[in-house]
Design an enzyme around this catalytic site. Structure first.
Site, PDB file in Angstrom:
ATOM      1  N   ASP A 162       9.729   6.826   2.062  1.00 29.51           N
ATOM      2  CA  ASP A 162       8.655   6.058   1.457  1.00 29.51           C
ATOM      3  C   ASP A 162       9.097   5.727   0.024  1.00 29.51           C
ATOM      4  OD1 ASP A 162       5.947   5.129   0.872  1.00 29.51           O
ATOM      5  OD2 ASP A 162       5.770   6.972  -0.296  1.00 29.51           O
ATOM      6  N   ASP A 167       6.699   4.204  -3.035  1.00 28.05           N
ATOM      7  CA  ASP A 167       5.763   4.472  -4.135  1.00 28.05           C
ATOM      8  C   ASP A 167       5.229   5.898  -4.055  1.00 28.05           C
ATOM      9  OD1 ASP A 167       5.832   1.854  -5.332  1.00 28.05           O
ATOM     10  OD2 ASP A 167       4.863   1.173  -3.493  1.00 28.05           O
TER      11      ASP A 167
HETATM   12  C1  XBP Z   1       2.202   2.170  -1.591  1.00 30.08           C
HETATM   13  C2  XBP Z   1       1.284   1.026  -1.494  1.00 30.08           C
HETATM   14  C3  XBP Z   1       1.647  -0.263  -2.115  1.00 30.08           C
HETATM   15  C4  XBP Z   1       1.659  -0.242  -3.621  1.00 30.08           C
HETATM   16  C5  XBP Z   1       1.503  -1.628  -4.167  1.00 30.08           C
HETATM   17  O1  XBP Z   1       3.330   1.930  -0.796  1.00 30.08           O
HETATM   18  O2  XBP Z   1       0.250   1.119  -0.854  1.00 30.08           O
HETATM   19  O3  XBP Z   1       0.707  -1.192  -1.678  1.00 30.08           O
HETATM   20  O4  XBP Z   1       0.572   0.515  -4.115  1.00 30.08           O
HETATM   21  O5  XBP Z   1       2.479  -2.451  -3.683  1.00 30.08           O
HETATM   22  P1  XBP Z   1       4.325   3.098  -0.240  1.00 30.08           P
HETATM   23  P2  XBP Z   1       2.199  -3.983  -3.297  1.00 30.08           P
HETATM   24  O6  XBP Z   1       3.812   4.418  -0.721  1.00 30.08           O
HETATM   25  O7  XBP Z   1       4.285   2.939   1.262  1.00 30.08           O
HETATM   26  O8  XBP Z   1       5.669   2.764  -0.797  1.00 30.08           O
HETATM   27  O9  XBP Z   1       1.237  -4.540  -4.305  1.00 30.08           O
HETATM   28  O10 XBP Z   1       3.564  -4.629  -3.370  1.00 30.08           O
HETATM   29  O11 XBP Z   1       1.607  -3.978  -1.910  1.00 30.08           O
HETATM   30 MG    MG Z   2       3.763   6.484  -1.010  1.00 33.80          MG
END
Ligand code: XBP
Ligand code: MG
Length: 252
Positions: free
Chosen positions: A10, A12
């Site tokens: 993953d 973020d």
């Molecule tokens: C986390 C999310 C993303 C980010 C924002 O993604 O939900 O939507 O918060 O990114 P992960 P975008 O943990 O799966 O990496 O605005 O580009 O959607």
């Molecule tokens: Mg995440």
């Protein structure tokens, strides 16, 4: 018994703490430039994180009455500006990788483990983080970079993990997921993967019952981690090594 062949990461909250000082700030820049009064403060954004995907998060805030009505096209434009602002913030190098991420990635890569990305974030946002926080050589090192709208349903649906495994010709029995959130864990588990969770300020109170290991971070020799849930009774958890990851497979 099965063997670990691949680790899907993953982005973020797992590779780096991008949400509070990256995505959230970028959303607010886009809102301000668009003449909207809405700002997402640190705790409001924590609540909104239960909705995965930036466009989906904006739509949710509109539906609950906290932002004015907008068409899908307007949401997409607002989100495109947010992505641009996010790329600029990341290019400033202000978001470092979390402890142990580079160490474990390097160890796994050197050992010939297949590495990939499975994220709900937008490809441009992912690319910025790889370029500026991880290093451009990783564009080649990740065998798959599954991101954003490439699948019909975002996490907690299993789609993004299933897509990444399909691209790699892998089965869930030989694949480990690295996650930081309940939605991420559910997505990995719904796809049948084993999953290690590293928590952060936004996710520490999430439900991680199904996780194979929950830790504060991946840890480093000079920055040990804390084990929060260790159902397989792994030993020597000062920092997470490839051997820990592999033992989740041998034992089960
Ligand atoms: C986390 C999310 C993303 C980010 C924002 O993604 O939900 O939507 O918060 O990114 P992960 P975008 O943990 O799966 O990496 O605005 O580009 O959607
Ligand atoms: Mg995440």
């Amino acid at each position: 018994m099965s063997t670990l062949k691949a680790i899907l990461w993953d982005v973020d909250g797992t590779l780096a703490d991008t949400e509070r000082d990256g995505h959230r700030v970028a959303f607010n820049i886009a809102f301000e430039e668009a003449g909207l009064n809405r700002r997402w403060d640190v705790s409001t954004y924590g609540e909104l994180l239960k909705v995965t995907g930036g466009k989906e998060r904006i739509r949710y805030d509109i539906q609950r009455g906290d932002m004015p009505e907008m068409s899908n096209e307007q949401i997409a434009r607002l989100h495109a500006r947010k992505t641009q602002a996010y790329q600029e913030l990341i290019a400033e190098g202000r978001i470092p990788l979390r402890p142990g991420v580079r160490r474990l990635l390097e160890e796994a890569f050197s050992a010939g483990i297949t590495l990939g990305i499975a994220t709900t974030t937008t490809p441009a946002a992912l690319n910025a983080l790889i370029e500026h926080s991880l290093g451009p050589e990783w564009f080649e090192r990740f065998a798959v970079m599954a991101a954003g709208d490439i699948v019909p349903s975002k996490k907690p649906a299993p789609d993004i993990y299933l897509h990444a495994m399909e691209q790699l010709g892998l089965s869930p029995k030989e694949t480990l997921a690295m996650e930081d959130s309940e939605n991420g864990l559910l997505s990995a588990k719904n796809a049948g993967l084993r999953c290690i969770v590293t928590v952060n300020d936004y996710t520490q109170n999430h439900d991680f019952k199904e996780a194979d290991l929950v830790i504060s971070t991946l840890g480093d020799p000079e920055q040990p981690c804390t084990a929060l849930k260790n159902p397989h009774n792994l030993q020597g958890l000062e920092y997470i090594t490839l051997q820990h990851c592999q033992s989740l497979f041998v034992k089960m």
